[in-house]
Enzyme design. Structure first.
Site, PDB file in Angstrom:
ATOM      1  CG  HIS A  91      -0.285   0.383   2.497  1.00 20.67           C
ATOM      2  ND1 HIS A  91      -0.077   1.689   2.888  1.00 20.67           N
ATOM      3  CD2 HIS A  91       0.222  -0.378   3.496  1.00 20.67           C
ATOM      4  CE1 HIS A  91       0.522   1.713   4.079  1.00 20.67           C
ATOM      5  NE2 HIS A  91       0.721   0.479   4.463  1.00 20.67           N
ATOM      6  CB  CYS A  92       1.292   4.220  -1.696  1.00 27.43           C
ATOM      7  SG  CYS A  92      -0.059   4.388  -2.898  1.00 27.43           S
ATOM      8  CD1 TRP A  93      -2.180  10.213   0.256  1.00 33.49           C
ATOM      9  CD2 TRP A  93      -2.320   9.364   2.305  1.00 33.49           C
ATOM     10  NE1 TRP A  93      -3.089  10.963   0.963  1.00 33.49           N
ATOM     11  CE2 TRP A  93      -3.194  10.467   2.226  1.00 33.49           C
ATOM     12  CE3 TRP A  93      -2.246   8.660   3.509  1.00 33.49           C
ATOM     13  CZ2 TRP A  93      -3.988  10.882   3.291  1.00 33.49           C
ATOM     14  CZ3 TRP A  93      -3.036   9.070   4.588  1.00 33.49           C
ATOM     15  CH2 TRP A  93      -3.886  10.174   4.468  1.00 33.49           C
TER      16      TRP A  93
END
Length: 337
Positions: A91-93
């Site tokens: 995941h990222c933001w």
């Protein structure tokens, strides 16, 4: 293969989680147990963002590739060290380009199942705050300073009760003296994440014990939704003689640095009063910790009593105890239920 999953599914799978955000983002707060393999360093991320704003999306993407390309093999090596099975969550933001590009790279280089969290860390944060605001069966352990509430919670846990140690998560004991001997405090964001991680391990059809706290524990704050539930939950107030509590405070603080203790006394000087401050500091210098503790308690007892008067009286259950014996007091508290 790359697929998308919700944050709820990701937390249930118990798979390794890779957070590809920058180190600074990760440090402010992350999913408990996640590993940071950042696509960009803090400076690189700032540079890409500046180019995006001042030039164009295309120019920012080109710069991003320039920064990422030399790291591609390292991404594979580190990811396999974390998830040798070839199955991992990324995941990222917001679940955008950073996580999708990273996931695709893993999929093209030996990973058989890469799952990307839909809407990324932002979805996790929303899930944290929504969950902590949801109805929870709480019982709150209160009592004047020095009652040994944290120790009693540990004894209750040994007796099979569900417990969340808020002060342990906050690395702070909740008073002007609370940071002494503690590790640095987490950010409020990461404190909330850790609180959620403890909360989700509990059986929510059974009671969870927490210690009575103000909204702020040192520099971190309890989420409003959870705090409001604490305020409306039954409060079990331990009434223990001040002399006994002073002895307990000596056990906790007599080996601490005197300069730190002096600084803590000075922090409450305005409320303690000039003469009390002088007497407390003089006693501390002379090594008379008992008298120092009694002077500090004169302030904290008034402060706690003032706050307790704001509670619904029907929810406050006072338990008078003779001493600070954590095990016996936990048993008394258990019987009181």
């Amino acid at each position: 293969m790359v697929s998308e999953i919700s944050i709820q599914e990701a937390l249930e799978l118990n798979l390794p989680i890779i957070d590809v955000r920058s180190p600074g983002e990760f440090e402010r707060g992350h999913i408990v147990g996640a590993t940071n393999i950042p696509l960009f360093s803090n400076d690189e991320r700032a540079h890409v963002g500046t180019v995006y704003k001042q030039q164009s999306r295309e120019a920012a993407i080109e710069l991003g590739y320039k920064y990422v390309t030399p790291k591609l093999q390292d991404f594979i090596t580190e990811s396999f060290q974390l998830a040798p099975s070839g199955t991992v969550i990324v995941h990222c933001w917001r679940g955008g380009m950073r996580s999708r590009s990273f996931a695709q790279h893993l999929s093209e280089n030996g990973f058989t199942d890469v799952k990307v969290i839909t809407k990324g860390y932002k979805a996790f944060r929303n899930h944290v705050l929504d969950s902590l605001a949801s109805l929870t069966k709480l019982k709150v352990l209160g009592g004047y300073t020095g009652s040994g509430k944290t120790y009693i919670l540990k004894e209750l846990e040994k007796l099979g009760k569900q417990v969340i140690d808020l002060e342990g998560l906050a690395h702070h004991k909740g008073s002007a003296f609370g940071a002494i001997g503690q590790a640095p405090q987490p950010t409020t964001e990461y404190f909330e994440n850790m609180l959620f991680d403890e909360w989700r391990k509990q059986k929510h059809d059974e009671t969870i014990w927490v210690e009575d706290e103000s909204l702020a524990i040192g520099r971190v704050q309890i989420p409003q939704g959870f705090f409001q539930q604490m305020r409306s939950a039954p409060l079990y107030f331990l009434d223990i003689p001040a002399e006994e509590r002073a002895k307990h405070l000596i056990e906790d603080y007599s080996n601490c640095d005197k300069e730190e203790l002096s600084a803590a006394i000075i922090r409450i000087a305005q409320r303690l009063g000039g003469l009390n401050v002088k007497n407390a500091l003089d006693n501390l210098t002379e090594g008379n910790y008992f008298e120092t503790a009694l002077i500090a308690l004169s302030y904290y007892d008034r402060y706690y009593l003032k706050g307790m008067k704001k509670r619904n009286k029907e929810n406050v259950h006072t338990i008078s105890l003779c001493s600070v014996n954590h095990y016996k007091n936990a048993l008394a508290l258990e019987k009181f239920q």
